[in-house]
Write a protein that holds these residues in place. Sequence first.
Motif: not given
Length: 511
Positions: A226-240, A245-254
């Motif tokens: 999850s942190l790797a996606l939030k920080s922009g290190q990766v583009d797709i994460v399987y099973r974060p 999930l709530e914080s991922l949805r709250a982040q613009d562009g995810i």
Amino acid sequence: MKNHFLKISILLVCVSFLSACTQYSHSADEEKAEDKHIDFLYNFSTNSLDPHVDSSYVPLRAGITETLVRLDEENLTIEPWLAESWEGEDGQHWTIKLREDVTFQNGNKMDAENVKASLERALKESVAIQNALKIDKIEADGYTLKITTTEPFPEFVSELVNPNVSIIDVTEEDIVNKPVGTGPFILKSFTPGSKLELERYADYWDGASNLNSVTFAFNEDANARSLALKSGQVDIVYRPEVESLESLRAQDGIEVESTATFRVHQMTMNMERKSLQDVNVRRAVDALINRKKIVDTILLGYAEPAVGPFLQSLPFSPSYKQSETGTDIAVKYLEEAGYSLEKGKMQKDGEPLKFTLLTYSARADLPLIAQVFQSDAKRIGIDVEIRQIDIPEEYMASNRDWDLATYSNLTAPRGDAGYYLNATYHPTGALNFSGAEEPELTRIIDKLNQTVSQEDRAVLAEQAADYVHDHVINSFVLHPSTIVAYNENKVKNWVTTRSEYYMIINQLDVK
């Protein structure tokens, strides 16, 4: 004359400047083209890419290999892939027509001889594939395969969906580290347990990908994914991580996608252990599983409680009520098995009831399920030792020093009940970790294997599932949703599949 040389000098400078601009423009275009890259982060690592034995199915999931047929997930039917068509009216003699426009990633043609060699290698390397395919003989002629099975086996073609039957060029030397398949991406490098670097295969038969390259990396830590996606290190994460999930949805562009799959989280029971040979002890274990609590607190609602191995929406799933659960119900079953609670310990003939429970971290919710079970068992005097393992299939197949295991299994990846029932409950099944050997259940499965009618197959599948339920051969905890999160400002055409097989495909692109 001076003016003439001056004009020529100015002209040369302009030509040089324009040339430099043109070169810069081409360079920028090339850089832009090379920039079409996806970083994908998966939850299971692997140390081998041999598609015929790799239990993580990474070669197929990463777009390196393909199978003769694939699953149509909408209609739960089999559709052509590397095979163009097939027929086998008697269920035993099969004719498979291959596509004639397919090449391996080394340029070699995929003809019947090469496919025959690949299938024969899969049979040689894997007893599980031998048992699943039941192949007696393979003949190759041009682009036609003729396959005879050891017995009538109407669902033979559906077994060819199995990623372990991927078609590869077996003439290559290092299949473990660099398999050569027919998929849209060529493996450029492999760091065991870490990542794969993939490159577009320009001559891919179904149309070259628009992507130039893909990094398919592994990390079994859900929070780290999850942190790797939030920080922009990766583009797709399987099973974060579900909690993220709530914080991922709250982040613009995810974007976060969730879909029901053909998967079940189960409590596998080792039927070779003396205590678990008593059906009432198995019923007590089942009663101790608080499914609703687990779904609500661990999966945060991204699952549904399981009654049996199959989703209730599937046509071959029986309709039965969930068994009674709770510590008082568990105690009642244990009393019927001759146990009593003395001095805070559940015991029989002076021997306390103890369980060794296996779990693994690649699926972050399984260790948490184990902990909930451990806590509830302790309330009625049962000690549960939780043991972390790395690769569950390898450990459970090789060791019998355990009682229970939290395990996750695809139950209908072929769109049919036959795969799971054969693999998990037939004595020859590759995933029969419980050691189940029930003559009546085996008879039902054998009959299922030789039945053509889908209606009759559904009846037999229900009978088998009912037998498993009534005799409590394994317990079923929940059907988890598959969750994928990705950068929606970059990723284009990602599809979250129910089978969990098809991930890095040629349609995947960047915006």
